[in-house]
Design an enzyme around this catalytic site. Structure first.
Site, mmCIF file in Angstrom:
data_model
loop_
_atom_site.group_PDB
_atom_site.id
_atom_site.type_symbol
_atom_site.label_atom_id
_atom_site.label_comp_id
_atom_site.label_asym_id
_atom_site.label_seq_id
_atom_site.Cartn_x
_atom_site.Cartn_y
_atom_site.Cartn_z
ATOM 1 N N TRP A 156 0.802 -1.222 0.000
ATOM 2 C CA TRP A 156 0.000 0.000 0.000
ATOM 3 C C TRP A 156 0.836 1.275 0.000
ATOM 4 O O TRP A 156 0.341 2.350 -0.325
ATOM 5 C CB TRP A 156 -0.934 0.025 1.216
ATOM 6 C CG TRP A 156 -0.235 -0.212 2.540
ATOM 7 C CD1 TRP A 156 -0.170 -1.393 3.220
ATOM 8 C CD2 TRP A 156 0.505 0.728 3.315
ATOM 9 N NE1 TRP A 156 0.569 -1.246 4.366
ATOM 10 C CE2 TRP A 156 0.989 0.056 4.456
ATOM 11 C CE3 TRP A 156 0.794 2.084 3.168
ATOM 12 C CZ2 TRP A 156 1.754 0.686 5.437
ATOM 13 C CZ3 TRP A 156 1.558 2.725 4.137
ATOM 14 C CH2 TRP A 156 2.025 2.027 5.259
ATOM 15 N N LYS A 180 -2.242 -8.542 -7.437
ATOM 16 C CA LYS A 180 -3.104 -8.366 -6.272
ATOM 17 C C LYS A 180 -2.591 -7.163 -5.485
ATOM 18 O O LYS A 180 -1.635 -7.260 -4.727
ATOM 19 C CB LYS A 180 -3.080 -9.631 -5.417
ATOM 20 C CG LYS A 180 -4.285 -9.834 -4.488
ATOM 21 C CD LYS A 180 -4.368 -8.852 -3.353
ATOM 22 C CE LYS A 180 -3.193 -8.999 -2.400
ATOM 23 N NZ LYS A 180 -3.288 -7.998 -1.283
ATOM 24 N N ALA A 182 -2.668 -4.079 -2.578
ATOM 25 C CA ALA A 182 -3.088 -4.040 -1.177
ATOM 26 C C ALA A 182 -4.540 -3.590 -1.078
ATOM 27 O O ALA A 182 -4.981 -2.706 -1.816
ATOM 28 C CB ALA A 182 -2.184 -3.092 -0.394
ATOM 29 N N GLU A 256 10.939 -8.600 -1.992
ATOM 30 C CA GLU A 256 11.461 -7.327 -1.479
ATOM 31 C C GLU A 256 10.778 -7.122 -0.141
ATOM 32 O O GLU A 256 9.606 -6.740 -0.074
ATOM 33 C CB GLU A 256 11.169 -6.194 -2.474
ATOM 34 C CG GLU A 256 11.982 -4.947 -2.229
ATOM 35 C CD GLU A 256 11.297 -3.983 -1.273
ATOM 36 O OE1 GLU A 256 11.661 -4.001 -0.071
ATOM 37 O OE2 GLU A 256 10.430 -3.225 -1.709
ATOM 38 N N LEU A 257 11.525 -7.385 0.937
ATOM 39 C CA LEU A 257 10.923 -7.492 2.260
ATOM 40 C C LEU A 257 11.339 -6.339 3.179
ATOM 41 O O LEU A 257 11.705 -5.273 2.718
ATOM 42 C CB LEU A 257 11.267 -8.861 2.852
ATOM 43 C CG LEU A 257 10.924 -10.049 1.938
ATOM 44 C CD1 LEU A 257 11.366 -11.364 2.556
ATOM 45 C CD2 LEU A 257 9.439 -10.078 1.613
ATOM 46 N N CYS A 290 10.177 0.781 3.319
ATOM 47 C CA CYS A 290 11.155 -0.208 3.770
ATOM 48 C C CYS A 290 12.575 0.344 3.683
ATOM 49 O O CYS A 290 13.477 -0.147 4.348
ATOM 50 C CB CYS A 290 11.042 -1.480 2.944
ATOM 51 S SG CYS A 290 11.142 -1.200 1.166
ATOM 52 N N GLU A 387 10.923 -2.352 12.328
ATOM 53 C CA GLU A 387 10.644 -1.221 11.437
ATOM 54 C C GLU A 387 9.663 -0.271 12.114
ATOM 55 O O GLU A 387 8.597 -0.685 12.580
ATOM 56 C CB GLU A 387 10.041 -1.712 10.122
ATOM 57 C CG GLU A 387 11.058 -2.208 9.126
ATOM 58 C CD GLU A 387 10.442 -2.435 7.757
ATOM 59 O OE1 GLU A 387 10.749 -1.674 6.826
ATOM 60 O OE2 GLU A 387 9.651 -3.386 7.624
ATOM 61 N N SER A 447 16.860 4.807 -4.476
ATOM 62 C CA SER A 447 15.971 4.210 -5.474
ATOM 63 C C SER A 447 16.144 4.878 -6.829
ATOM 64 O O SER A 447 16.102 6.104 -6.945
ATOM 65 C CB SER A 447 14.511 4.354 -5.017
ATOM 66 O OG SER A 447 14.317 3.738 -3.757
#
Length: 483
Positions: A156, A180, A182, A256-257, A290, A387, A447
């Site tokens: 999300w 799919k 969020a 990607e956690l 993250c 986190e 990024s």
């Protein structure tokens, strides 16, 4: 204008090139986190709906794989052009359903659209090689082919960019997909599906299912032999479960956690630049990223100066509805998120941490939390291991390079690390010593669509973006040609 923006979004499932209601007409509510009001109702997919989406992707795979690379490239380029053209529309949609200030949402459109432009260029550069076997009797040919139907689960916090980062390389490689998004932020992905249909992506290549039961709907698809790839962006705990499920079909997997990014300021750093970098690393996306700086390690000789300047910048930020002019900090995604941030802050202060600025939720309606800076954060505080996912920065001090490297690496996560120094040799040493998939040197944002995004350890595996990104959607085939 906001009502008009939401009304333009199709609120059904997108399966096999058609918009259709969920089984039984079920719907789920989408809320505005700034006002807590219901923005829209969208289709709430069932297991049967998910299976229909995968069937459509599987049926379309063969023809899509045969599509000329230039045709795939042109579709992605058209999608890029339309996204840029409709920046205001997509930005407003994201701000309404996710909360980030409008200026940040426009930045996400600029960032997210670049994945379509980058992979439009990569689509025509997929290649293999020709070589001679050592004994000279055989010619060795390698070729790249699409992995096949891909399952994509997006988060999300970046409703557009986390989708384009997966869709771009998959389309370029010749893979069909089931996406799919969020349940908190489905509108942006539904709007993107409309755009992709408009640029001519064939029926069944892109399928979008929205659901309040992510695990229940996606697990049967992950265990289905028609799926050949799974990509997920989200928490490490959920990632572990998905990897376990994917083992049954031996799916290609990219994860990607979670992250626990250290932000290190050495004694020779340009403090003003370090503060600017800290603001970007901590407050991008309201801290709900993250890649957000989670642990601040500042050399004790500059800790006071850094803390004061950082706190002043945080204190000057304006909290409010992301649609309002001048707002720089929007709401967190849910009331649960606010409570979670407060819990971590309370734990730190109970262990001796001191609040320099902020330290509490904002009053009134909406899921707001004031930008917060803590000093004297002890190493055993929960926020040093978990986190934060909010606008809270906890500062620790250090005196020794080897010690700060050890402390920075003392976590199960390994997504990104940041450090500031003017010593070139130290920059090389630190870049090599930090156990992270990405390292920012004298910058607070790493990024970039042209760079491989991803982590190590419990932050996952696989890369998105860069030349490496398309490889996640390609298999290597070897052919031996006897003379």
């Amino acid at each position: 204008m906001s009502e008009s923006t939401v009304s333009q979004v199709r609120n059904q499932l997108f399966i096999g090139g058609e918009w259709r209601d969920a089984e039984g007409g079920r719907t789920l509510d989408v809320h505005n986190p700034a006002t807590e009001e219901v923005l829209a109702k969208v289709a709430d997919a069932s297991v049967a709906d998910g299976e229909a989406a995968l069937a459509a992707a599987a049926a379309a795979q063969s023809d899509w794989a045969k599509t000329a690379p230039r045709d795939r490239s042109e579709m992605l380029r058209k999608a890029y052009d339309l996204l840029v053209e409709r920046t205001d529309y997509f930005a407003e949609l994201m701000t309404l359903e996710m909360g980030k200030p409008l200026a940040e949402s426009k930045g996400e459109v600029a960032y997210g659209s670049e994945f379509f432009r980058w992979f439009a260029e990569e689509a025509v550069r997929i290649s293999g090689r020709w070589s001679t076997a050592p004994n000279g009797a055989t010619r060795l040919v390698t070729m790249k082919q699409p992995v096949g139907p891909s399952l994509m689960i997006t988060p999300w916090n970046f409703p557009l960019a986390m989708g384009t980062r997966k869709i771009g390389p998959a389309l370029a490689a010749g893979c069909t997909m089931v996406i799919k998004p969020a349940s908190e932020t489905p509108l942006t992905m539904l709007a993107l599906a409309q755009l992709m249909q408009e640029v001519g992506v064939p029926a069944g290549v892109i399928n979008v299912i929205t659901t309040s039961d992510s695990g229940g709907v996606m697990e049967p698809l992950i265990r289905d032999s028609r799926a050949r790839k799974l990509t997920f962006t989200g928490s490490t705990n959920v990632g572990r479960k998905l990897v376990e499920q994917s083992a049954e079909q031996l799916l290609r997997v990219s994860m990607e956690l979670g992250g626990n990014a250290p932000f290190i300021v050495f004694e020779d750093a340009d403090i003003d630049k370090a503060v600017e970098g800290a603001m970007l690393a901590k407050m991008r996306n309201i801290g709900e990223a993250c890649t957000a700086a989670n642990r601040f390690f500042v050399h004790e000789s500059v800790a006071t100066e850094f803390s004061e300047k950082f706190a002043a910048k945080m204190d000057a930020m304006t909290v409010g509805n992301g649609m309002d002019d001048g707002v720089t900090v929007g709401p967190l995604i849910t009331a649960k998120a606010v409570a979670g941030v407060q819990e971590l802050l309370d734990d730190a202060t109970s262990r001796g941490a001191k609040v320099v600025t902020g330290g509490k939720p904002a009053e009134g309606k909406g899921h707001f939390f004031t930008p917060t800076v803590l000093t004297d954060v002890p190493g055993d505080a929960r926020m040093t291991a978990e986190e934060i996912f909010g606008p809270v920065a906890g500062i620790q001090t250090f005196t020794d390079e080897d010690d700060v490297v050890r402390r920075a690496n003392e976590t199960e996560f390994g997504l990104v690390a940041y450090f500031f120094t003017q010593d070139f040799s130290r920059a090389i040493r630190m870049s090599e010593a930090l156990e992270y998939g990405m390292v920012g040197v004298n910058q607070g944002v790493v990024s970039n669509p042209a760079a491989p995004f991803g982590g190590v350890k419990a932050s996952g595996f696989g890369r998105e973006g860069g030349f490496e990104g398309i490889d996640e959607y390609l298999e290597t085939k070897y052919i031996g040609l006897a003379l």
